[in-house]
Write a protein that holds these residues in place. Sequence first.
Motif, PDB file in Angstrom:
ATOM      1  N   TYR A  27      43.002  75.672   0.414  1.00  0.00           N
ATOM      2  CA  TYR A  27      43.732  75.277   1.382  1.00  0.00           C
ATOM      3  C   TYR A  27      44.798  74.147   0.530  1.00  0.00           C
ATOM      4  CZ  TYR A  27      41.228  77.742   4.915  1.00  0.00           C
ATOM      5  OH  TYR A  27      40.604  78.698   5.461  1.00  0.00           O
ATOM      6  N   GLY A  28      45.975  73.779   1.190  1.00  0.00           N
ATOM      7  CA  GLY A  28      46.793  72.752   0.740  1.00  0.00           C
ATOM      8  C   GLY A  28      47.440  72.073   1.640  1.00  0.00           C
ATOM      9  N   VAL A  29      48.217  71.061   1.173  1.00  0.00           N
ATOM     10  CA  VAL A  29      48.963  70.190   2.230  1.00  0.00           C
ATOM     11  C   VAL A  29      50.516  70.275   1.831  1.00  0.00           C
ATOM     12  CG1 VAL A  29      49.414  67.764   2.595  1.00  0.00           C
ATOM     13  CG2 VAL A  29      47.155  68.670   2.857  1.00  0.00           C
ATOM     14  N   TRP A  30      51.355  70.388   2.842  1.00  0.00           N
ATOM     15  CA  TRP A  30      53.004  70.420   2.584  1.00  0.00           C
ATOM     16  C   TRP A  30      53.124  69.026   3.482  1.00  0.00           C
ATOM     17  CZ3 TRP A  30      57.357  73.888   4.110  1.00  0.00           C
ATOM     18  CH2 TRP A  30      58.494  73.608   3.705  1.00  0.00           C
ATOM     19  N   LEU A  31      53.593  68.013   2.830  1.00  0.00           N
ATOM     20  CA  LEU A  31      54.036  66.863   3.548  1.00  0.00           C
ATOM     21  C   LEU A  31      55.503  66.642   3.159  1.00  0.00           C
ATOM     22  CD1 LEU A  31      53.130  63.898   4.794  1.00  0.00           C
ATOM     23  CD2 LEU A  31      52.748  63.061   2.309  1.00  0.00           C
ATOM     24  N   LEU A  32      56.066  66.675   4.336  1.00  0.00           N
ATOM     25  CA  LEU A  32      57.639  66.503   4.240  1.00  0.00           C
ATOM     26  C   LEU A  32      57.819  65.150   4.674  1.00  0.00           C
ATOM     27  CD1 LEU A  32      57.316  69.468   5.594  1.00  0.00           C
ATOM     28  CD2 LEU A  32      59.581  69.498   5.063  1.00  0.00           C
ATOM     29  N   HIS A  33      58.612  64.388   4.192  1.00  0.00           N
ATOM     30  CA  HIS A  33      59.161  62.941   4.389  1.00  0.00           C
ATOM     31  C   HIS A  33      60.695  62.607   4.210  1.00  0.00           C
ATOM     32  CE1 HIS A  33      59.265  61.440   0.255  1.00  0.00           C
ATOM     33  NE2 HIS A  33      58.355  62.472  -0.039  1.00  0.00           N
ATOM     34  N   SER A  34      60.907  61.238   4.716  1.00  0.00           N
ATOM     35  CA  SER A  34      62.277  60.955   4.304  1.00  0.00           C
ATOM     36  C   SER A  34      62.534  59.654   3.564  1.00  0.00           C
ATOM     37  CB  SER A  34      62.954  60.599   5.668  1.00  0.00           C
ATOM     38  OG  SER A  34      62.144  59.711   6.317  1.00  0.00           O
ATOM     39  N   THR A  35      61.405  59.239   2.817  1.00  0.00           N
ATOM     40  CA  THR A  35      61.377  58.044   2.276  1.00  0.00           C
ATOM     41  C   THR A  35      61.704  58.092   0.600  1.00  0.00           C
ATOM     42  OG1 THR A  35      59.378  57.592   3.504  1.00  0.00           O
ATOM     43  CG2 THR A  35      59.877  56.030   1.441  1.00  0.00           C
ATOM     44  N   PRO A  36      62.953  57.459   0.284  1.00  0.00           N
ATOM     45  CA  PRO A  36      63.232  57.455  -1.284  1.00  0.00           C
ATOM     46  C   PRO A  36      62.224  56.820  -2.018  1.00  0.00           C
ATOM     47  CG  PRO A  36      64.872  56.357   0.459  1.00  0.00           C
ATOM     48  CD  PRO A  36      63.793  56.780   1.035  1.00  0.00           C
ATOM     49  N   GLN A  37      62.176  57.514  -3.242  1.00  0.00           N
ATOM     50  CA  GLN A  37      61.172  57.077  -4.206  1.00  0.00           C
ATOM     51  C   GLN A  37      59.670  57.209  -3.871  1.00  0.00           C
ATOM     52  OE1 GLN A  37      62.400  53.445  -6.565  1.00  0.00           O
ATOM     53  NE2 GLN A  37      64.120  53.264  -5.291  1.00  0.00           N
ATOM     54  N   PHE A  38      59.462  58.065  -3.158  1.00  0.00           N
ATOM     55  CA  PHE A  38      57.960  58.036  -2.718  1.00  0.00           C
ATOM     56  C   PHE A  38      57.327  59.546  -3.005  1.00  0.00           C
ATOM     57  CE2 PHE A  38      55.066  59.923   0.306  1.00  0.00           C
ATOM     58  CZ  PHE A  38      53.935  58.884   0.515  1.00  0.00           C
ATOM     59  N   PRO A  39      56.352  59.677  -3.652  1.00  0.00           N
ATOM     60  CA  PRO A  39      55.481  58.341  -3.997  1.00  0.00           C
ATOM     61  C   PRO A  39      55.925  57.684  -5.200  1.00  0.00           C
ATOM     62  CG  PRO A  39      54.315  60.586  -4.273  1.00  0.00           C
ATOM     63  CD  PRO A  39      55.624  60.879  -3.733  1.00  0.00           C
ATOM     64  N   PHE A  40      55.949  56.425  -4.916  1.00  0.00           N
ATOM     65  CA  PHE A  40      56.307  55.468  -6.185  1.00  0.00           C
ATOM     66  C   PHE A  40      55.421  55.849  -7.638  1.00  0.00           C
ATOM     67  CE2 PHE A  40      57.313  51.406  -8.292  1.00  0.00           C
ATOM     68  CZ  PHE A  40      58.670  51.566  -8.385  1.00  0.00           C
TER      69      PHE A  40
ATOM     70  N   LYS B 130      62.776  65.830   0.657  1.00  0.00           N
ATOM     71  CA  LYS B 130      61.938  65.260   0.056  1.00  0.00           C
ATOM     72  C   LYS B 130      60.411  65.735   0.526  1.00  0.00           C
ATOM     73  CE  LYS B 130      64.626  60.769   0.177  1.00  0.00           C
ATOM     74  NZ  LYS B 130      65.954  61.392   0.701  1.00  0.00           N
ATOM     75  N   GLY B 131      59.569  65.767  -0.399  1.00  0.00           N
ATOM     76  CA  GLY B 131      58.120  66.307   0.107  1.00  0.00           C
ATOM     77  C   GLY B 131      57.065  66.223  -1.103  1.00  0.00           C
ATOM     78  N   VAL B 132      55.941  66.440  -0.561  1.00  0.00           N
ATOM     79  CA  VAL B 132      54.773  66.598  -1.658  1.00  0.00           C
ATOM     80  C   VAL B 132      53.991  67.956  -1.340  1.00  0.00           C
ATOM     81  CG1 VAL B 132      52.610  65.516  -2.520  1.00  0.00           C
ATOM     82  CG2 VAL B 132      54.662  64.170  -1.686  1.00  0.00           C
ATOM     83  N   LEU B 133      53.718  68.669  -2.299  1.00  0.00           N
ATOM     84  CA  LEU B 133      52.751  69.540  -2.180  1.00  0.00           C
ATOM     85  C   LEU B 133      51.408  69.447  -2.802  1.00  0.00           C
ATOM     86  CD1 LEU B 133      54.911  73.053  -2.888  1.00  0.00           C
ATOM     87  CD2 LEU B 133      54.528  71.675  -0.583  1.00  0.00           C
ATOM     88  N   MET B 134      50.233  69.579  -2.316  1.00  0.00           N
ATOM     89  CA  MET B 134      49.099  69.614  -2.865  1.00  0.00           C
ATOM     90  C   MET B 134      48.154  70.832  -2.360  1.00  0.00           C
ATOM     91  SD  MET B 134      47.953  65.619  -2.310  1.00  0.00           S
ATOM     92  CE  MET B 134      47.742  65.946  -0.742  1.00  0.00           C
ATOM     93  N   VAL B 135      47.541  71.695  -3.332  1.00  0.00           N
ATOM     94  CA  VAL B 135      46.854  73.020  -3.126  1.00  0.00           C
ATOM     95  C   VAL B 135      45.914  73.206  -4.020  1.00  0.00           C
ATOM     96  CG1 VAL B 135      48.623  74.158  -4.420  1.00  0.00           C
ATOM     97  CG2 VAL B 135      47.489  75.216  -2.700  1.00  0.00           C
ATOM     98  N   GLU B 136      44.801  73.782  -3.450  1.00  0.00           N
ATOM     99  CA  GLU B 136      43.595  74.352  -3.934  1.00  0.00           C
ATOM    100  C   GLU B 136      43.857  75.789  -4.239  1.00  0.00           C
ATOM    101  OE1 GLU B 136      39.649  72.389  -3.855  1.00  0.00           O
ATOM    102  OE2 GLU B 136      40.215  72.165  -2.020  1.00  0.00           O
ATOM    103  N   GLN B 137      43.688  76.577  -5.356  1.00  0.00           N
ATOM    104  CA  GLN B 137      43.968  77.920  -5.707  1.00  0.00           C
ATOM    105  C   GLN B 137      42.863  78.682  -4.558  1.00  0.00           C
ATOM    106  OE1 GLN B 137      43.242  79.496  -9.713  1.00  0.00           O
ATOM    107  NE2 GLN B 137      45.168  80.916  -9.255  1.00  0.00           N
ATOM    108  N   ASN B 138      43.347  79.743  -3.850  1.00  0.00           N
ATOM    109  CA  ASN B 138      42.511  80.390  -2.858  1.00  0.00           C
ATOM    110  C   ASN B 138      41.688  79.635  -1.891  1.00  0.00           C
ATOM    111  OD1 ASN B 138      43.161  82.867  -4.341  1.00  0.00           O
ATOM    112  ND2 ASN B 138      41.846  82.343  -6.036  1.00  0.00           N
TER     113      ASN B 138
END
Length: 306
Positions: free
Chosen positions: A139-152, A129-137
């Motif tokens: 920076y970005g974020v890699w958020l790894l997690h264990s929560t079912p149905q997240f983000p709801f 499970k995880g979320v990626l958010m990134v701006e081209q050229n």
Amino acid sequence: MWRLVLTLTLFSLGSEAMVTCRDNNDHEVDWYILYKAPGEKIPDPQNPPKKKYKTEIRYIYIDSTTQRVDMVPGTTNYKNLIDSSAALGNTLRPILKSVKDMPRNFGFLSYSDQPPGCSANPKKFGHSKGVLMVEQNSYGVWLLHSTPQFPFRRDQNTFWPESGFQNAQTFICVTFHYNQFRNIGKHLQYIRAFPFDYDIPNDFHQELIEATKWVQANPPTTSPYLTLTSKGQQNFYSFAKQQSKDLTVGDLYFTIAKVIDSDVAVQTWGCQPERALSYCSNGNHRVYNIDIINTNTGVCTSVIKG
């Protein structure tokens, strides 16, 4: 010195930085780890005759600036603790809106084996499970997690799911430069992550685009991990579990122990049948199966199984 591991398991850009891990005060940080303790039922003082209860949650937080563990006080108002005014809400703000309101140089991808509103075949997709958010050229974020149905939902008031209350949950957030997301995209292909919500522009890294199309790639045989470097120059190891009957190859945590040349204490989901005991070989590396974690939240105690 901290040695951190990302498994299938910051930087100073100034106040205008959009995509970055953010702490409980909305300040930019290189990385953070958040451990949400199991939800605890407490009597509702407003309804004592009816014996109604409220669910109280609390979490432990540490990041790259403090180098210490902070226990966030428990509260029954989870919107203040989890949602819009805390670390998770602050970090996820770039995707808590409609896609049409996002910048053209921005992309995101949410993946989960337990997504909201649909299902992922466990025989085909990775248990991750995880979320990626990134701006081209940028920076970005890699958020790894264990929560079912997240983000709801991609909404600041409803992104935390009801399914996240009862059990403990973990989050690891790291900010990387855009060029690191080529390897992160490869990792998602190695584990065949199940993408359930995403918008990746066509001129982003091809590896990220292919990750949204369920294109699977075989992990390299020469190395069991990828090394990623955060904006703050902290190295992280990204492991993809390999299929093998050989414990020294197919077991994720034994592989981690070998790579970091250290014993490893692991707590995983403890309700599956025939759960393995601790692995204590005659070699240099041991993997301890942690049954329960003792934290300063006062919720649980510590036992090493096997």
